[in-house]
Design an enzyme around this catalytic site. Structure first.
Site, mmCIF file in Angstrom:
data_model
loop_
_atom_site.group_PDB
_atom_site.id
_atom_site.type_symbol
_atom_site.label_atom_id
_atom_site.label_comp_id
_atom_site.label_asym_id
_atom_site.label_seq_id
_atom_site.Cartn_x
_atom_site.Cartn_y
_atom_site.Cartn_z
ATOM 1 N N GLU A 91 41.408 47.702 44.161
ATOM 2 C CA GLU A 91 40.075 48.043 44.667
ATOM 3 C C GLU A 91 39.892 47.444 46.059
ATOM 4 O OE1 GLU A 91 36.676 46.037 42.898
ATOM 5 O OE2 GLU A 91 35.644 47.958 42.747
ATOM 6 N N CYS A 130 31.198 50.228 42.970
ATOM 7 C CA CYS A 130 32.240 50.145 41.933
ATOM 8 C C CYS A 130 32.808 51.522 41.637
ATOM 9 C CB CYS A 130 31.657 49.519 40.677
ATOM 10 S SG CYS A 130 30.193 50.346 40.075
ATOM 11 N N ILE A 157 22.654 36.293 55.242
ATOM 12 C CA ILE A 157 22.648 36.766 56.630
ATOM 13 C C ILE A 157 22.344 38.260 56.666
ATOM 14 C CG2 ILE A 157 24.274 35.044 57.550
ATOM 15 C CD1 ILE A 157 26.164 37.734 57.483
ATOM 16 N N GLY A 207 36.139 47.285 32.534
ATOM 17 C CA GLY A 207 35.158 46.545 31.758
ATOM 18 C C GLY A 207 35.064 46.884 30.297
ATOM 19 N N GLU A 211 30.802 44.870 33.456
ATOM 20 C CA GLU A 211 30.853 46.055 34.331
ATOM 21 C C GLU A 211 31.686 45.646 35.534
ATOM 22 O OE1 GLU A 211 29.592 48.940 33.662
ATOM 23 O OE2 GLU A 211 28.095 48.561 32.108
ATOM 24 N N LYS A 245 21.320 35.267 37.562
ATOM 25 C CA LYS A 245 22.026 34.616 38.675
ATOM 26 C C LYS A 245 22.554 35.697 39.615
ATOM 27 C CE LYS A 245 25.971 33.497 40.169
ATOM 28 N NZ LYS A 245 25.792 33.562 41.611
ATOM 29 N N PRO A 246 21.896 35.852 40.768
ATOM 30 C CA PRO A 246 22.371 36.869 41.714
ATOM 31 C C PRO A 246 23.568 36.347 42.510
ATOM 32 C CG PRO A 246 20.456 35.743 42.614
ATOM 33 C CD PRO A 246 20.707 35.123 41.263
HETATM 34 P P1 NAP Z 1 32.297 38.697 42.003
HETATM 35 O O1 NAP Z 1 32.893 37.876 43.073
HETATM 36 O O2 NAP Z 1 33.066 38.863 40.736
HETATM 37 O O3 NAP Z 1 30.859 38.061 41.706
HETATM 38 C C1 NAP Z 1 29.958 38.641 40.798
HETATM 39 C C2 NAP Z 1 28.985 37.576 40.326
HETATM 40 O O4 NAP Z 1 29.711 36.605 39.562
HETATM 41 C C3 NAP Z 1 28.335 36.796 41.469
HETATM 42 O O5 NAP Z 1 27.015 36.470 41.109
HETATM 43 C C4 NAP Z 1 29.199 35.543 41.549
HETATM 44 O O6 NAP Z 1 28.560 34.449 42.140
HETATM 45 C C5 NAP Z 1 29.460 35.308 40.068
HETATM 46 N N1 NAP Z 1 30.606 34.446 39.796
HETATM 47 C C6 NAP Z 1 31.655 34.154 40.599
HETATM 48 N N2 NAP Z 1 32.498 33.301 39.959
HETATM 49 C C7 NAP Z 1 31.966 33.058 38.742
HETATM 50 C C8 NAP Z 1 32.367 32.265 37.626
HETATM 51 N N3 NAP Z 1 33.494 31.546 37.643
HETATM 52 N N4 NAP Z 1 31.598 32.249 36.521
HETATM 53 C C9 NAP Z 1 30.459 32.988 36.475
HETATM 54 N N5 NAP Z 1 30.011 33.751 37.515
HETATM 55 C C10 NAP Z 1 30.772 33.791 38.627
HETATM 56 O O7 NAP Z 1 31.965 40.171 42.509
HETATM 57 P P2 NAP Z 1 31.227 40.570 43.857
HETATM 58 O O8 NAP Z 1 32.181 40.374 44.982
HETATM 59 O O9 NAP Z 1 29.886 39.916 43.921
HETATM 60 O O10 NAP Z 1 30.959 42.124 43.607
HETATM 61 C C11 NAP Z 1 31.903 43.108 43.850
HETATM 62 C C12 NAP Z 1 32.590 43.531 42.563
HETATM 63 O O11 NAP Z 1 31.622 43.971 41.609
HETATM 64 C C13 NAP Z 1 33.511 44.708 42.766
HETATM 65 O O12 NAP Z 1 34.725 44.496 42.096
HETATM 66 C C14 NAP Z 1 32.765 45.871 42.133
HETATM 67 O O13 NAP Z 1 33.588 46.911 41.682
HETATM 68 C C15 NAP Z 1 32.050 45.185 41.012
HETATM 69 N N6 NAP Z 1 30.905 45.996 40.568
HETATM 70 C C16 NAP Z 1 30.988 46.654 39.379
HETATM 71 C C17 NAP Z 1 29.926 47.474 38.953
HETATM 72 C C18 NAP Z 1 29.985 48.229 37.654
HETATM 73 O O14 NAP Z 1 28.931 48.641 37.188
HETATM 74 N N7 NAP Z 1 31.147 48.443 37.059
HETATM 75 C C19 NAP Z 1 28.786 47.599 39.751
HETATM 76 C C20 NAP Z 1 28.750 46.907 40.960
HETATM 77 C C21 NAP Z 1 29.810 46.107 41.354
HETATM 78 P P3 NAP Z 1 28.845 34.087 43.699
HETATM 79 O O15 NAP Z 1 28.325 35.220 44.482
HETATM 80 O O16 NAP Z 1 28.094 32.829 43.894
HETATM 81 O O17 NAP Z 1 30.346 33.924 43.830
#
Ligand code: NAP
Length: 502
Positions: free
Chosen positions: A392, A291, A32, A465, A257, A182-183
């Site tokens: 966070e 992050c 969206i 991480g 990360e 996988k995005p």
């Molecule tokens: P997330 O919910 O952990 O999801 C990240 C990715 O993992 C998505 O592609 C998600 O797919 C996938 N995923 C979810 N469950 C999974 C499983 N059981 N097995 C394998 N993959 C799985 O995080 P988000 O909400 O997208 O992103 C926000 C987080 O990312 C924040 O905590 C942020 O701090 C962190 N981040 C860290 C950095 C860094 O460099 N340290 C940079 C950017 C973001 P779906 O979308 O389909 O659930």
């Protein structure tokens, strides 16, 4: 160009599976536009069968001498062509990414430029990184050489798609692997646009797939699959922790990360204008969905009241608005569900005794209708042990706290599970050096914040991480290292010599 015109540019909503555009067979995904809630695309993501097919084809493509036998400088050409493709399409990528995530065009334009730079950098690293002739300690010449790992899975979050995708895909391909990307389900379109560019750059079929799909289904399949040799993950700490457990079962290398709760420290001797600008940028750019957001602000007690009141006034002057409006500084959050989560954190903080200095609600007015906007928010009067200072939020929410001296601010900063980044504002360089060295953080910024260079390794410690991305060693992270001994004597090993020639 109006955002409506972007509709025609949005990727169709098919998977890029081993070089072919295909309808997915998995659960439905909806992208969206966070500015007004309009649907960009609804389509079916990858199923387990799609994942299996992509992995099998990736394995075959990776082992094919047409790819595997390329010399580094030959493989680098693909990366340069991808960089050129991203640059040539940067405005289009920027618009698609803004529709996919709600980020401002200025931000998504910068992310596209950074992604092009990342591909170019890893092409150059590949061409210039030497293998090692190690010091001889016996009758053999000893080498340390590097090989691809096989099929790499890259799992990325929604907050900076093209940049985090490039940070994984570029070094993994440069290292000679096949890659399955996988995005995140909330931002599937940007990675599909990257697939179009990688394909147009002449990437061998099968070597690269983009599989939007549910994390629990397709993400999990990638992590557990025996033919996935390495996972590079960026996302939340809880997801990363669960993934690491599964990786341990396979004894598979994984880089994580993860999240952050980064301290920003302002000493009384800091230049106030630059410190205020840096603090604002550190927490409120990307609407706090970063992050490395500087979400805990420590201000030296002697200037606490004056600094915070200037900060609040400056925060209220930030322009909250539409991602396509060039004046906008704070765009909507990614999704209404995420806005509810951010609002719940603020409600909890208030229940825990926080004082609301500004924000704490959605902006009002017809221009915000249907959008997941949230005002930049500052809360004070909480101890560093409060939930808001430990968890966070991933939104535009800043906790401000006073400190007394260096020892106090180091102790408070480090009293946290995360260890991703830190900002220090002082004119006293030796102090910045002392404090920066004492803080648990993968990155320290002095008198600046949220600046990045692909040549500088990035990553976190503790709950933020494992591993580092970027930098020259970032290429090696996607390779296996092998010791190679070649005898220089031409004679049998003495131990067995007599038995061989009596
Ligand atoms: P997330 O919910 O952990 O999801 C990240 C990715 O993992 C998505 O592609 C998600 O797919 C996938 N995923 C979810 N469950 C999974 C499983 N059981 N097995 C394998 N993959 C799985 O995080 P988000 O909400 O997208 O992103 C926000 C987080 O990312 C924040 O905590 C942020 O701090 C962190 N981040 C860290 C950095 C860094 O460099 N340290 C940079 C950017 C973001 P779906 O979308 O389909 O659930």
């Amino acid at each position: 160009m109006k955002d409506m015109d972007v509709n025609a540019e949005l990727p169709e909503g098919k998977l890029f599976l081993a070089g072919e555009w295909r309808d997915g067979r998995g659960a439905e995904i909806t992208s969206i536009f966070p500015a007004d809630g309009r649907v960009n695309r609804v389509f079916r993501g990858a199923s387990a069968a799609d994942g299996e097919e992509a992995i099998a084809k990736a394995k075959a493509a990776q082992a094919d001498p047409a790819w595997r036998a390329l010399k580094p400088h030959e493989r680098a050409r693909l990366l340069y062509r991808i960089a050129d493709g991203i640059e040539a399409n940067a405005e289009r990528i920027s618009r698609i990414q803004s529709r996919d995530t709600g980020k401002t065009l200025a931000e998504t334009g910068a992310l596209a430029a950074s992604a092009a730079g990342t591909f170019r950098y890893f092409g150059a690293v590949l061409e210039t990184m030497d293998e090692e002739l190690t010091t001889r300690r016996g009758p053999a010449m000893t080498l340390s050489v590097y090989e691809p790992m096989g099929v790499v899975a890259a799992i990325t979050p929604w907050n900076s798609p093209i940049a985090s995708d490039a940070q994984k895909v570029a070094p993994a391909l440069a290292a000679g692997n096949a890659v399955i990307l996988k995005p995140a389900s909330w931002s599937p379109l940007t990675a599909l646009e990257l697939a179009r560019i990688v394909d147009a750059a002449g990437c061998p079929k099968g070597l690269f797939s983009v599989l939007p799909g549910s994390g629990r289904e397709i993400g999990n399949l990638l992590v557990e699959h025996p033919d996935i040799a390495r996972v590079s993950f960026t996302g939340g700490t809880e997801t990363g922790r669960a993934l690491a457990v599964k990786a341990a079962q396979k004894l598979m290398p994984v880089s994580l990360e993860l999240g952050g709760k980064s301290p920003t420290i302002v000493f009384a001797d800091a230049d106030m204008d630059t410190a205020i600008a840096g603090v604002l940028y550190g927490i409120f750019s990307s609407t706090g969905q970063s992050c490395i957001a500087g979400s805990r602000l420590f201000v030296e007690r002697s200037i606490f009241d004056s600094f915070v009141s200037r900060l609040v006034a400056a925060t209220e002057r930030l322009v909250v608005g539409h991602p396509f409006d060039p004046a906008t500084q704070v765009a909507p959050l990614i999704h209404m569900d995420h806005r509810d989560e951010v609002a719940a954190h603020v409600a909890q903080a208030l229940a825990d005794g926080a004082e609301l200095l500004t924000g704490g609600r959605a902006p009002e007015g017809p221009e915000y209708d249907g959008g997941s906007y949230y005002l930049p928010t500052i809360l004070s009067s909480l101890p560093n042990t409060a939930r808001l200072c430990r968890e966070e939020v991933f939104g535009p929410v800043l906790a401000v706290l006073p400190f007394d001296d260096e020892a106090d601010v180091i102790a408070q900063s480090n009293d946290n599970d995360y260890g991703l980044a830190c900002g220090i504002w002082t004119r006293d360089f030796p102090r910045a050096w002392r404090v920066g060295q004492a803080i648990q953080a993968g990155t320290v910024w002095h008198n600046t914040y949220k600046q990045f260079s692909v040549s500088t390794p990035f990553g976190g410690d503790g709950a933020s991480g494992i591993g580092r991305e970027k930098g020259r060693q970032g290429l090696r992270a996607y390779m296996r290292q092998k010791g190679f001994y070649t005898d220089l004597t031409g004679a049998p090993i003495p131990w067995a010599g007599a038995a061989v020639t009596p």
